[in-house]
Scaffold this motif. Structure first.
Motif, PDB file in Angstrom:
ATOM      1  N   ILE A 107       1.115  -1.317   0.154  1.00 49.58           N
ATOM      2  CA  ILE A 107      -0.235  -0.390  -0.230  1.00 49.58           C
ATOM      3  C   ILE A 107       1.101   1.344   0.038  1.00 49.58           C
ATOM      4  CG2 ILE A 107      -1.780   1.193   1.131  1.00 49.58           C
ATOM      5  CD1 ILE A 107      -2.496  -0.911   2.764  1.00 49.58           C
ATOM      6  N   SER A 108       0.360   2.262  -0.911  1.00 49.83           N
ATOM      7  CA  SER A 108       1.288   3.641  -1.236  1.00 49.83           C
ATOM      8  C   SER A 108       1.242   4.699   0.130  1.00 49.83           C
ATOM      9  CB  SER A 108       1.444   4.313  -1.798  1.00 49.83           C
ATOM     10  OG  SER A 108       1.640   3.058  -3.594  1.00 49.83           O
ATOM     11  N   TYR A 109       1.713   4.652   0.674  1.00 46.60           N
ATOM     12  CA  TYR A 109       1.029   5.305   1.821  1.00 46.60           C
ATOM     13  C   TYR A 109       1.870   6.638   2.490  1.00 46.60           C
ATOM     14  CZ  TYR A 109       0.134   5.867   7.267  1.00 46.60           C
ATOM     15  OH  TYR A 109      -0.345   6.474   8.853  1.00 46.60           O
ATOM     16  N   LEU A 110       0.671   7.976   2.722  1.00 45.99           N
ATOM     17  CA  LEU A 110       0.894   9.077   2.830  1.00 45.99           C
ATOM     18  C   LEU A 110       0.355   8.728   4.338  1.00 45.99           C
ATOM     19  CD1 LEU A 110       0.751  11.155  -0.330  1.00 45.99           C
ATOM     20  CD2 LEU A 110       2.754  10.976   0.692  1.00 45.99           C
ATOM     21  N   ASP A 111       1.438  10.026   5.556  1.00 53.66           N
ATOM     22  CA  ASP A 111       1.245  10.743   6.712  1.00 53.66           C
ATOM     23  C   ASP A 111       0.516  11.800   6.868  1.00 53.66           C
ATOM     24  OD1 ASP A 111       0.570   8.799   9.126  1.00 53.66           O
ATOM     25  OD2 ASP A 111       0.906  11.091   9.962  1.00 53.66           O
ATOM     26  N   GLY A 112      -0.481  12.493   7.087  1.00 56.99           N
ATOM     27  CA  GLY A 112      -0.696  14.179   6.701  1.00 56.99           C
ATOM     28  C   GLY A 112      -1.302  14.139   8.218  1.00 56.99           C
ATOM     29  N   VAL A 113      -1.780  15.527   8.488  1.00 54.83           N
ATOM     30  CA  VAL A 113      -1.949  16.137   9.395  1.00 54.83           C
ATOM     31  C   VAL A 113      -2.399  17.881   8.799  1.00 54.83           C
ATOM     32  CG1 VAL A 113      -0.601  15.564  11.382  1.00 54.83           C
ATOM     33  CG2 VAL A 113      -0.060  17.810  10.509  1.00 54.83           C
ATOM     34  N   ILE A 114      -4.143  17.447   9.892  1.00 52.77           N
ATOM     35  CA  ILE A 114      -4.742  19.111   9.603  1.00 52.77           C
ATOM     36  C   ILE A 114      -4.495  20.022  10.160  1.00 52.77           C
ATOM     37  CG2 ILE A 114      -6.618  19.746   9.080  1.00 52.77           C
ATOM     38  CD1 ILE A 114      -7.578  16.397   7.740  1.00 52.77           C
ATOM     39  N   ILE A 115      -3.991  20.958  10.270  1.00 53.10           N
ATOM     40  CA  ILE A 115      -3.679  22.296  11.005  1.00 53.10           C
ATOM     41  C   ILE A 115      -5.209  23.268  10.722  1.00 53.10           C
ATOM     42  CG2 ILE A 115      -2.035  24.070  12.520  1.00 53.10           C
ATOM     43  CD1 ILE A 115      -1.152  21.273  11.825  1.00 53.10           C
ATOM     44  N   ALA A 116      -5.893  22.936  11.213  1.00 52.30           N
ATOM     45  CA  ALA A 116      -7.181  23.919  10.955  1.00 52.30           C
ATOM     46  C   ALA A 116      -8.396  22.544  11.777  1.00 52.30           C
ATOM     47  CB  ALA A 116      -7.074  23.861   9.134  1.00 52.30           C
ATOM     48  N   THR A 117      -9.974  23.523  11.569  1.00 53.21           N
ATOM     49  CA  THR A 117     -10.942  23.214  12.581  1.00 53.21           C
ATOM     50  C   THR A 117     -11.472  22.813  10.594  1.00 53.21           C
ATOM     51  OG1 THR A 117     -12.380  25.535  11.563  1.00 53.21           O
ATOM     52  CG2 THR A 117     -10.510  25.107  13.990  1.00 53.21           C
ATOM     53  N   PRO A 118     -12.582  22.157  10.888  1.00 55.09           N
ATOM     54  CA  PRO A 118     -13.221  21.719   9.470  1.00 55.09           C
ATOM     55  C   PRO A 118     -13.428  22.754   8.991  1.00 55.09           C
ATOM     56  CG  PRO A 118     -13.934  20.074  11.914  1.00 55.09           C
ATOM     57  CD  PRO A 118     -12.887  21.256  12.158  1.00 55.09           C
ATOM     58  N   GLN A 119     -13.832  23.697   9.514  1.00 56.83           N
ATOM     59  CA  GLN A 119     -14.446  24.665   8.835  1.00 56.83           C
ATOM     60  C   GLN A 119     -13.175  25.697   7.827  1.00 56.83           C
ATOM     61  OE1 GLN A 119     -14.883  25.050  11.737  1.00 56.83           O
ATOM     62  NE2 GLN A 119     -16.992  23.961  12.363  1.00 56.83           N
ATOM     63  N   GLY A 120     -12.323  25.113   8.456  1.00 60.43           N
ATOM     64  CA  GLY A 120     -11.383  25.773   7.112  1.00 60.43           C
ATOM     65  C   GLY A 120     -10.581  25.069   5.862  1.00 60.43           C
ATOM     66  N   ILE A 121     -11.588  24.115   5.912  1.00 58.72           N
ATOM     67  CA  ILE A 121     -11.222  22.880   5.201  1.00 58.72           C
ATOM     68  C   ILE A 121     -11.356  23.522   3.101  1.00 58.72           C
ATOM     69  CG2 ILE A 121     -11.347  20.810   4.231  1.00 58.72           C
ATOM     70  CD1 ILE A 121      -9.721  20.504   5.867  1.00 58.72           C
ATOM     71  N   THR A 126      -5.204  27.420   4.756  1.00 56.83           N
ATOM     72  CA  THR A 126      -5.373  26.277   5.305  1.00 56.83           C
ATOM     73  C   THR A 126      -4.043  25.031   6.033  1.00 56.83           C
ATOM     74  OG1 THR A 126      -7.994  26.359   5.393  1.00 56.83           O
ATOM     75  CG2 THR A 126      -6.910  24.070   6.613  1.00 56.83           C
ATOM     76  N   LEU A 127      -3.504  24.677   6.417  1.00 59.02           N
ATOM     77  CA  LEU A 127      -2.608  24.458   6.616  1.00 59.02           C
ATOM     78  C   LEU A 127      -2.468  23.178   6.607  1.00 59.02           C
ATOM     79  CD1 LEU A 127       0.730  23.967   6.439  1.00 59.02           C
ATOM     80  CD2 LEU A 127       0.541  24.983   8.575  1.00 59.02           C
ATOM     81  N   LEU A 128      -1.746  22.211   5.774  1.00 54.80           N
ATOM     82  CA  LEU A 128      -1.895  21.095   6.332  1.00 54.80           C
ATOM     83  C   LEU A 128      -0.260  19.856   5.664  1.00 54.80           C
ATOM     84  CD1 LEU A 128      -5.064  21.271   4.011  1.00 54.80           C
ATOM     85  CD2 LEU A 128      -4.811  19.021   5.205  1.00 54.80           C
ATOM     86  N   PHE A 129      -0.005  19.381   6.396  1.00 50.49           N
ATOM     87  CA  PHE A 129       1.307  18.790   6.312  1.00 50.49           C
ATOM     88  C   PHE A 129       1.198  17.532   5.958  1.00 50.49           C
ATOM     89  CE2 PHE A 129       2.462  21.534  10.246  1.00 50.49           C
ATOM     90  CZ  PHE A 129       3.385  22.541   9.064  1.00 50.49           C
ATOM     91  N   TYR A 130       1.521  16.277   5.259  1.00 49.05           N
ATOM     92  CA  TYR A 130       2.262  15.183   4.724  1.00 49.05           C
ATOM     93  C   TYR A 130       3.888  14.857   4.613  1.00 49.05           C
ATOM     94  CZ  TYR A 130      -2.333  15.893   2.394  1.00 49.05           C
ATOM     95  OH  TYR A 130      -3.712  16.657   2.752  1.00 49.05           O
ATOM     96  N   SER A 131       3.479  13.295   4.568  1.00 48.30           N
ATOM     97  CA  SER A 131       5.155  12.643   4.913  1.00 48.30           C
ATOM     98  C   SER A 131       4.881  11.482   4.456  1.00 48.30           C
ATOM     99  CB  SER A 131       5.289  13.090   6.297  1.00 48.30           C
ATOM    100  OG  SER A 131       4.670  12.250   7.253  1.00 48.30           O
ATOM    101  N   GLY A 132       5.885  10.492   3.723  1.00 47.11           N
ATOM    102  CA  GLY A 132       6.579   9.511   2.661  1.00 47.11           C
ATOM    103  C   GLY A 132       7.041   9.750   1.083  1.00 47.11           C
ATOM    104  N   PRO A 133       6.644   8.439   0.565  1.00 45.53           N
ATOM    105  CA  PRO A 133       7.186   8.755  -0.140  1.00 45.53           C
ATOM    106  C   PRO A 133       6.634   9.927  -1.496  1.00 45.53           C
ATOM    107  CG  PRO A 133       6.405   6.567   0.020  1.00 45.53           C
ATOM    108  CD  PRO A 133       5.816   7.527   0.511  1.00 45.53           C
ATOM    109  N   ARG A 134       8.053  11.031  -2.099  1.00 42.75           N
ATOM    110  CA  ARG A 134       7.809  12.100  -2.448  1.00 42.75           C
ATOM    111  C   ARG A 134       7.144  11.362  -4.043  1.00 42.75           C
ATOM    112  NH1 ARG A 134       9.532  17.577  -2.008  1.00 42.75           N
ATOM    113  NH2 ARG A 134       8.052  18.739  -4.171  1.00 42.75           N
ATOM    114  N   PRO A 135       7.529  10.474  -4.601  1.00 45.70           N
ATOM    115  CA  PRO A 135       7.006  10.289  -5.821  1.00 45.70           C
ATOM    116  C   PRO A 135       4.844  10.288  -5.680  1.00 45.70           C
ATOM    117  CG  PRO A 135       8.487   9.476  -5.928  1.00 45.70           C
ATOM    118  CD  PRO A 135       7.910   9.814  -4.417  1.00 45.70           C
ATOM    119  N   VAL A 136       4.649   9.440  -4.630  1.00 48.32           N
ATOM    120  CA  VAL A 136       3.238   9.532  -4.051  1.00 48.32           C
ATOM    121  C   VAL A 136       2.678  10.865  -3.874  1.00 48.32           C
ATOM    122  CG1 VAL A 136       1.598   8.431  -2.843  1.00 48.32           C
ATOM    123  CG2 VAL A 136       3.959   7.193  -3.045  1.00 48.32           C
TER     124      VAL A 136
END
Length: 287
Positions: A107-121, A126-136
């Motif tokens: 499974i190709s996997y990215l882990d992420g977090v949302i630095i916002a409330t649902p209203q900010g999506i 709105t800031l989101l961070f992702y980590s994992g394989p760069r090509p994915v």
């Protein structure tokens, strides 16, 4: 794409995809939560397995990593060959363990977090961070950017997103606790918190401007006191403690801060800038 988990945040994620015109399949244990999304054009899957099978990109956002695995472990066969983006909050250890779980199952996997409330999506700031394989990440960045304009890739280590999340949380609570303690202090003079807030905002902004310089000192391991030494800060901390005690405001927070600063002084950093306090936070409580 598929969105698994339709709490407030999951609903906001699916809603952002729908607003962008993306075909979106959704699933939740309680199907009634999907009704507003279905009314907007989402497809409600009959099961989590059907939801995963419907899309090459699967986004999961549930209450914790335990629920992630409870939900997805039985679906490893259908997840194989797909991209899983986990936006569930958790620790760096859980992120790495889940990444290893995904890798073993293809499974190709990215882990992420949302630095916002649902209203900010979906908002540009709105800031989101992702980590994992760069090509994915690169392949799916345009889709992920729908969720927030400030989408940031941190690196290949899956733990980085969770680490950033925890680091920002500790900043948040320290800033909020400082504001609340300050509001309690001025409140003894019948100053409303609303009247104090503008001054507090300016003070926070001033401190924020120091961060880049402090970061350079931390990374270099040298702490020249360009503004004030830790010794000077300790003297000011005494003033704050005495003021709080005199006014009948709880002084536990400034006392704790002073304990840390005094440890820095004992460690030979009394003449250094406040950035040298990083050495205290790098230690365990018993170290």
């Amino acid at each position: 794409m598929t969105v698994l988990g339709l709490g407030l945040m999951g609903q906001a994620l699916a809603g952002a995809f729908l607003a962008d015109g993306r075909p979106t399949t959704v699933w939740n244990r309680s199907a009634t939560k999907a009704e507003p999304l279905v009314a907007r054009g989402a497809t409600l899957a009959a099961s989590a397995r059907d939801a995963v099978a419907a899309s090459p990109l699967v986004v999961v956002c549930v209450s914790n990593y335990e629920v992630v695995h409870e939900l997805l472990d039985p679906l490893a066969d259908v997840l194989a060959g797909r991209v899983l983006v986990n936006l569930t909050s958790g620790t760096s250890q859980q992120a790495r363990e889940t990444a290893r779980w995904a890798e073993r199952r293809g499974i190709s996997y990215l882990d992420g977090v949302i630095i916002a409330t649902p209203q900010g999506i979906g908002a540009a700031d709105t800031l989101l961070f992702y980590s994992g394989p760069r090509p994915v990440f690169d392949r799916h960045e345009p889709t992920l950017r729908i969720l927030g304009g400030t989408t940031t890739y941190l690196g290949a280590d899956h733990a980085l997103s969770s680490l950033y999340d925890m680091a920002i949380l500790t900043i948040m609570w320290n800033v909020l606790n400082g504001f609340l303690h300050g509001a309690a202090l001025v409140g003894t003079a019948h100053v409303p918190a609303a009247a104090f807030a503008p001054a507090a905002r300016k003070g926070i902004a001033t401190v924020a401007d120091w961060l880049t310089g402090y970061a350079d000192q931390i990374d270099s391991g040298r702490y020249p006191a360009l503004d004030a030494t830790i010794d000077t800060h300790v003297a000011a901390m005494d003033h704050l403690i005495h003021e709080a005690e005199f006014l009948g405001v709880d002084a536990e927070l400034p006392r704790f801060v002073k304990v840390l600063a005094e440890r820095a002084v004992t460690g030979g950093h009394g003449g250094d800038s406040y950035a040298a306090m990083i050495e205290q936070f790098r230690k365990t409580s018993g170290g």
